[in-house]
Design a protein around this motif. Structure first.
Motif, PDB file in Angstrom:
ATOM      1  N   GLU A 142      -6.523   2.044   2.534  1.00 23.83           N
ATOM      2  CA  GLU A 142      -5.293   1.270   2.417  1.00 23.83           C
ATOM      3  C   GLU A 142      -5.423  -0.088   3.106  1.00 23.83           C
ATOM      4  N   ARG A 189       1.708   2.719   3.877  1.00 27.24           N
ATOM      5  CA  ARG A 189       0.524   2.308   3.119  1.00 27.24           C
ATOM      6  C   ARG A 189       0.130   0.889   3.471  1.00 27.24           C
ATOM      7  N   GLY A 190      -0.825   0.343   2.709  1.00 27.82           N
ATOM      8  CA  GLY A 190      -1.387  -0.957   3.025  1.00 27.82           C
ATOM      9  C   GLY A 190      -0.367  -2.064   3.125  1.00 27.82           C
TER      10      GLY A 190
END
Length: 628
Positions: A502, A599-600
């Motif tokens: 991610e 997440r990223g």
């Protein structure tokens, strides 16, 4: 005492007499005994000359109430299937702490439980010495020659269940008065014809003298030193170099002698194919672990493997070819109960073997929490008598959009963080998975390696064939530029498992934002935690983001954040930003899951916010700032 003050009355072990424990959790000893019995068969297979006259058996004690536990059925099945030299002795005193067993159990004839599995049993009156001896000798002879059996001994419990049991308040005075006259096996024997001509008074005096000698020894012995507790945390120091760890002198010869030549050749060819993929940079995480397992099983014949669906390679081929190559004793395909076969592995680990236990999904190990806890405690509670070389490996974690639902997306790694004596690692690349797996197999203590469930086959890369990697360190995967550090635009990002991919996915976008950059650190060792590497990074960046695949409450990130604030507070320009899973069961639908699993994109946002926060910052310490 034998355990150097670590075990207490419930945890007595003596390796010299093959006494392998009093265990505190009811019935947990059953699969350990099955593992000990398997070790006897393994000894005979690997060292036939040394054990040609071997008549050892494993003996396990359990109460009639504990024998109603499901572990009993699982172990009866295992013992019958492999014809283990295992004797189940059921001490039947008719009650739990106070409740009478018939009040809660439909059938008190535990010795009949084995009928379904073809395991014979017999029930005897424990107050009758002659009857008990005759039955005991017959049962032992049967176990030595044929396989498992059950001996149920009906008796009476004269003392409380434990020192905390106030049975004197429960109206048992009259009952005990009767029992001392009618149910004491010693008095019954003394009154029988069998005692005629025996010097019972002399025997009693001799026994009391031994008891007194033992008590005097205990009272006169100095207390154990405080530092012993820390010394018994791990059998191997965290910084052990496993590349130097050897095997038995005739290991290659034993492997060759105990393995079918054609199957051995097929395994070696498969290993060569995987090694070629590793060199090319085309091996997957799953195949890298399979390669490590097979190399170690070829190298060391004391290495064994347990898994569900093992013959077919389980879900990710981690145990592929183990049974086909090494047979059913070293490659054990297991019935679907993780606690029972992890318990058997624990028993093997106590008896000279290096078991590997593969979990299809690490969340399935919830069924084995008692066994994992005991694995972590055993080296210490035995006073260092029994090492515990046990490696548990499985795919787990929670990837964004993995669509596995709540039960398969639990942060099991966070659940086990509090178990003492357990080394916990994660690997998000083939090289890390391969090198750490080899090290964990060679470690003399219990280790747990977690792999990213959503990347087992999809993530491919190199693996340094033959090399064991450290299992106590973090890995700096990407280092922020000196320019970003000098400008105060660098942030330390700590993550593991799916989080690594991610962050890589947004790293370029972060670097395009006004010269920002990150020290990306993979938390390969969750326990022990490599604070030295984290400290070194924070000395450069003074800011930290944690992308955590566990929940806000009780998660891995909570522990890491707390340690950073305790040990590196003077380095921080702002509070640690923790991106953890919400305390919500992970939904299946992506539209809801995105609100739970970070997440990223969340990392990018947090890095930008931390890097641009200037107001209220003081040198070497952070002050309260707004989140805007």
């Amino acid at each position: 005492g034998t355990c150097r003050g670590t075990g207490g009355s419930m945890h007595i072990y003596d390796k010299d007499t093959n006494f392998q424990g009093g265990w505190a959790l009811v019935c947990e000893q059953l699969p350990y005994a099955a593992g000990a019995a398997r070790s006897i068969l393994l000894d005979r297979m690997l060292k036939p000359d040394e054990h040609k006259d071997d008549d050892r058996i494993a003996v396990v004690f359990v109460g009639e109430g504990g024998a109603q536990n499901g572990r009993m059925a699982e172990c009866l099945n295992a013992a019958a299937k492999e014809k283990l030299p295992l004797l189940f002795i059921v001490i039947d005193n008719g009650r739990a702490i106070n409740t009478f067993t018939p009040d809660v159990a439909a059938n008190n004839d535990v010795y009949l439980q084995g009928q379904h599995y073809g395991v014979p049993g017999i029930k005897v009156d424990g107050g009758n010495l002659e009857e008990t001896l005759k039955a005991g000798r017959a049962v032992v002879d049967y176990v030595r020659s044929e396989g498992p059996a059950i001996l149920q001994v009906h008796t009476y419990r004269f003392q409380g269940h434990s020192p905390a049991d106030p049975e004197h308040e429960r109206g048992r005075k009259d009952e005990k008065k009767w029992a001392r006259a009618e149910a004491d096996p010693i008095k019954l024997f003394e009154a029988s014809a069998l005692a005629d001509g025996l010097d019972l008074e002399g025997a009693s005096k001799a026994a009391k003298a031994v008891v007194k000698q033992s008590l005097d020894f205990a009272r006169e012995s100095p207390p154990p030193p405080a530092e012993l507790a820390k010394e018994l945390e791990f059998p191997d120091p965290p910084d052990t170099d496993y590349n130097t760890r050897g095997v038995m002198a005739d290991a290659a010869e034993v492997t060759k002698r105990t393995t079918n030549p054609e199957r051995l050749a097929a395994c070696q060819a498969h290993v060569a194919e995987l090694q070629a993929l590793a060199v090319k940079g085309e091996i997957s995480i799953a195949d890298a672990v399979n390669l490590a397992v097979l190399e170690e099983m070829l190298r060391d014949p004391t290495t064994v493997c347990h898994a569900e669906d093992l013959q077919a390679g389980s879900s990710y081929n981690i145990p592929k070819l183990t049974q086909q190559t090494f047979g059913t004793l070293r490659g054990a395909d297991e019935i679907i109960d993780e606690g029972h076969f992890l318990g058997k592995a624990l028993g093997e680990g106590m008896n000279g073997y290096r078991p590997i236990v593969e979990m299809m999904n690490t969340n399935f190990a919830i069924y084995a929490m008692a066994e994992i806890s005991s694995a972590g405690n055993t080296y210490a509670t035995t006073g260092g008598q029994f090492q515990m070389p046990l490696t548990i490996v499985g795919a787990g974690g929670t990837a964004p959009n993995q669509a596995l639902g709540a039960e398969h997306s639990q942060p099991f790694h966070a659940y086990i963080m509090g178990i003492p004596g357990l080394k916990i690692g994660t690997a998000a690349s083939p090289d890390a998975a391969y090198g750490m797996m080899k090290s964990m197999i060679r470690d003399n203590g219990p280790c747990f390696l977690l792999l990213p469930v959503n990347q087992m086959q999809g993530v491919k890369g190199h693996a340094d064939v033959g090399r064991c990697l450290p299992i106590h360190t973090c890995e700096v995967v990407h280092r922020a530029s000196d320019d970003a550090v000098a400008a105060g635009k660098a942030v330390t990002v700590l993550t593991y498992l799916h989080g690594l991919k991610e962050v890589h996915g947004v790293l370029g976008e972060i670097q395009e934002c006004d010269g920002l950059d990150v020290d990306l650190i993979e938390l390969r060792s969750l326990k022990p935690l490599d604070m030295e590497t984290i400290h070194s990074s924070l000395a450069r960046t003074h800011k930290a983001v944690i992308l955590d695949e566990s929940t806000i409450s009780g998660g891995v990130g909570a522990t890491v954040s707390a340690l950073i604030h305790e040990q590196c507070f003077h380095l921080l320009d702002a509070p640690v930003r923790r991106l953890a899973m919400e305390d919500i069961p992970v939904p299946y639908a992506s539209s809801m899951e995105c609100a739970v699993v970070k997440r990223g994109v969340d990392v990018k946002k947090a890095v930008i916010e931390l890097a641009v926060q200037k107001a209220g910052v003081t040198s070497g310490r952070y002050a309260a700032v707004s989140g805007d």
